[in-house]
Design an enzyme around this catalytic site. Structure first.
Site, short mmCIF file in Angstrom:
data_model
loop_
_atom_site.label_atom_id
_atom_site.label_comp_id
_atom_site.label_asym_id
_atom_site.label_seq_id
_atom_site.Cartn_x
_atom_site.Cartn_y
_atom_site.Cartn_z
CB THR A 101 -0.94 -0.02 1.24
OG1 THR A 101 -1.75 -1.19 1.16
CG2 THR A 101 -1.82 1.21 1.29
CG ASN A 124 -6.50 -8.42 -5.15
OD1 ASN A 124 -6.41 -7.68 -6.15
ND2 ASN A 124 -7.34 -8.17 -4.17
CD GLN A 136 -2.23 -11.71 -4.11
OE1 GLN A 136 -1.72 -12.83 -3.96
NE2 GLN A 136 -2.81 -11.07 -3.11
CB SER A 152 3.05 -7.11 -0.14
OG SER A 152 2.71 -7.24 1.22
CG HIS A 212 1.48 -9.41 4.38
ND1 HIS A 212 0.20 -9.89 4.29
CD2 HIS A 212 1.45 -8.14 3.92
CE1 HIS A 212 -0.58 -8.94 3.80
NE2 HIS A 212 0.15 -7.86 3.57
CB THR A 259 15.68 3.82 11.29
OG1 THR A 259 16.08 5.09 11.77
CG2 THR A 259 16.77 2.79 11.53
CB CYS A 310 -18.55 -7.07 5.20
SG CYS A 310 -20.15 -7.31 5.97
N1 PLP Z 1 -2.04 -5.15 -4.06
C1 PLP Z 1 -2.59 -6.37 -4.10
C2 PLP Z 1 -2.87 -7.00 -5.42
C3 PLP Z 1 -2.92 -7.03 -2.91
O1 PLP Z 1 -3.48 -8.25 -2.97
C4 PLP Z 1 -2.66 -6.39 -1.68
C5 PLP Z 1 -3.05 -7.03 -0.41
O2 PLP Z 1 -4.13 -7.55 -0.26
C6 PLP Z 1 -2.05 -5.13 -1.69
C7 PLP Z 1 -1.76 -4.54 -2.90
C8 PLP Z 1 -1.72 -4.41 -0.42
O3 PLP Z 1 -0.64 -5.06 0.22
P1 PLP Z 1 -0.15 -4.64 1.68
O4 PLP Z 1 -0.99 -5.40 2.63
O5 PLP Z 1 1.30 -5.05 1.73
O6 PLP Z 1 -0.31 -3.18 1.81
#
Ligand code: PLP
Length: 377
Positions: A72, A150, A178, A194, A196, A232, A320
């Site tokens: 993000t 996603n 993704q 990303s 995670h 940092t 939701c």
């Molecule tokens: N872009 C896509 C395609 C995603 O699936 C996601 C997370 O769901 C994001 C951006 C945002 O990622 P982050 O949680 O690292 O901000």
């Protein structure tokens, strides 16, 4: 069998070997990479080693990798950073099936007077690139097309988008959150990743930039990350991200074929056990780990809660937050009705899932549908 986690497009479990190493890395690399003493320089060396290895994966220069806290942040930095730098360009071309972390910064710029053109999308989820060729002009600040969606997993031909943009000297950005590690990524100006989503912890990500295109930073301060992201550096998580990428690449063929097999098996069982249910975008190129199904007669929230109470975690693209679900903007853009979109459930797999879990999930869905039909119809 314990709980079954099939929501890996939302987030993934951290690799065990990374979790176990975090304490050791935290003890060893506590120095601030900007400090000139040995403790700081030890962290600096690690930071630059991670940057170098990640750059080599993307075949780009080290200074083109900018570590951030998440995708993000990367997406906001790219979109707003370009807008600030090139105010004379006031048009944006974007697909309507972007993640909210792309769409909302674009909408923010629209409120400031930018003209935004949304590329048409067909029922299979493929973005219309003929329209892109028609619309592209020197006034365009940026073209943004997500690589792998996603919610549905649909892949766009970003190689072609990149070529169209390069021909017209237009900047191209793709959200590759993704698709990173799962698909080949061609040379593009800007992309986001990303941690995670690829078995590293939350709170770390990066953007890849074209070093010949300047952007204004979102965060001003001490000038870290080539002046583009002050603060940092989160050195331990950067190391974790680099390790997650290394582990994936070392096992890539095995991981990808496992994911493909899980998805193939899931779709096969859905068709066999639940004929009539709609697998979204079945006949186009998709990511190996994401699939959405539009169930008949049962809304997604009910299905998700029923699966949850039976030990299975999945999700949907509908939001939701207000108590009343709003349909996924992605499926609406494909041409589905709101009512259909509210029946779409997303299943997303990881290398830790098994075929037994897939079988159990489809059996459970079948039972839920049986109970639901008995009760309501
Ligand atoms: N872009 C896509 C395609 C995603 O699936 C996601 C997370 O769901 C994001 C951006 C945002 O990622 P982050 O949680 O690292 O901000």
């Amino acid at each position: 069998m314990g709980r079954i986690y099939l929501d890996n497009a939302a987030t993934t479990p951290v690799f065990n070997q990374i979790l176990q190493s975090l304490y050791t890395w935290g003890k060893e690399y506590f120095g601030n990479p900007s400090s000139i003493h040995s403790d700081g320089q030890k962290s600096r060396l690690l930071l630059e080693e991670c940057r170098r290895e990640i750059a080599s994966v993307l075949n780009c220069d080290e200074e083109e990798i900018i570590f951030t806290s998440c995708a993000t942040e990367s997406n906001n930095t790219i979109i707003k950073g370009l807008a600030e730098k090139y105010p004379e360009k006031d048009e944006i071309i974007v697909s309507p099936i972007e993640h909210k972390s792309v769409l909302n910064p674009v909408k923010y710029l629209a409120r400031k007077g930018y003209k935004v053109r949304f590329l048409p999308v067909d029922k299979n989820g493929t973005v219309d690139l003929e329209m892109l060729e028609k619309w592209i002009s020197p006034k365009i600040l940026l073209v943004s097309v997500i690589h792998g969606n996603n919610e549905t997993g649909v892949l766009q031909d970003i190689d072609k988008v990149s070529k169209i943009c390069r021909e017209k000297e237009c900047i191209f950005f793709s959200d590759t959150v993704q698709s990173f590690l799962k698909e080949d990524i061609p040379e593009i100006d800007f992309l986001s990743v990303s941690g995670h989503k690829i078995h590293a912890p939350k709170g770390i990500g990066f953007l890849k930039r074209n070093k010949n295109i300047e952007i204004e930073p979102l965060i001003h301060g001490g000038g870290q990350e080539f002046g583009l992201r002050s603060g940092t550096e989160n050195i331990i998580y950067i190391k974790a991200l680099k390790e997650a990428i290394r582990i994936w690449i070392e096992n890539k063929d095995r991981y990808i074929s496992h994911l493909k097999e899980l998805k193939r098996y899931f779709v096969e069982l859905i068709h066999k056990e639940l004929p009539g249910e709609e697998v979204v975008s079945e006949n186009v190129k998709t990511l190996p780990h994401i699939v959405s199904v539009i169930f008949s007669n049962i809304d997604a929230q009910t299905m998700i809660m029923a699966l949850n109470s039976r030990g299975i975690s999945v999700s949907s693209g509908s939001a939701c937050s207000s108590g009343t679900p709003t349909p996924s903007h992605v499926l609406l853009a494909y041409g589905y009705s709101s009512e259909e979109a509210l029946r779409a459930v997303r299943f997303s797999f990881s290398i830790f899932n098994t075929k037994e879990e897939i079988k159990k999930t489809v059996e459970t869905i079948k039972n839920i549908k049986k109970d639901f039909n008995l009760f309501f119809f």
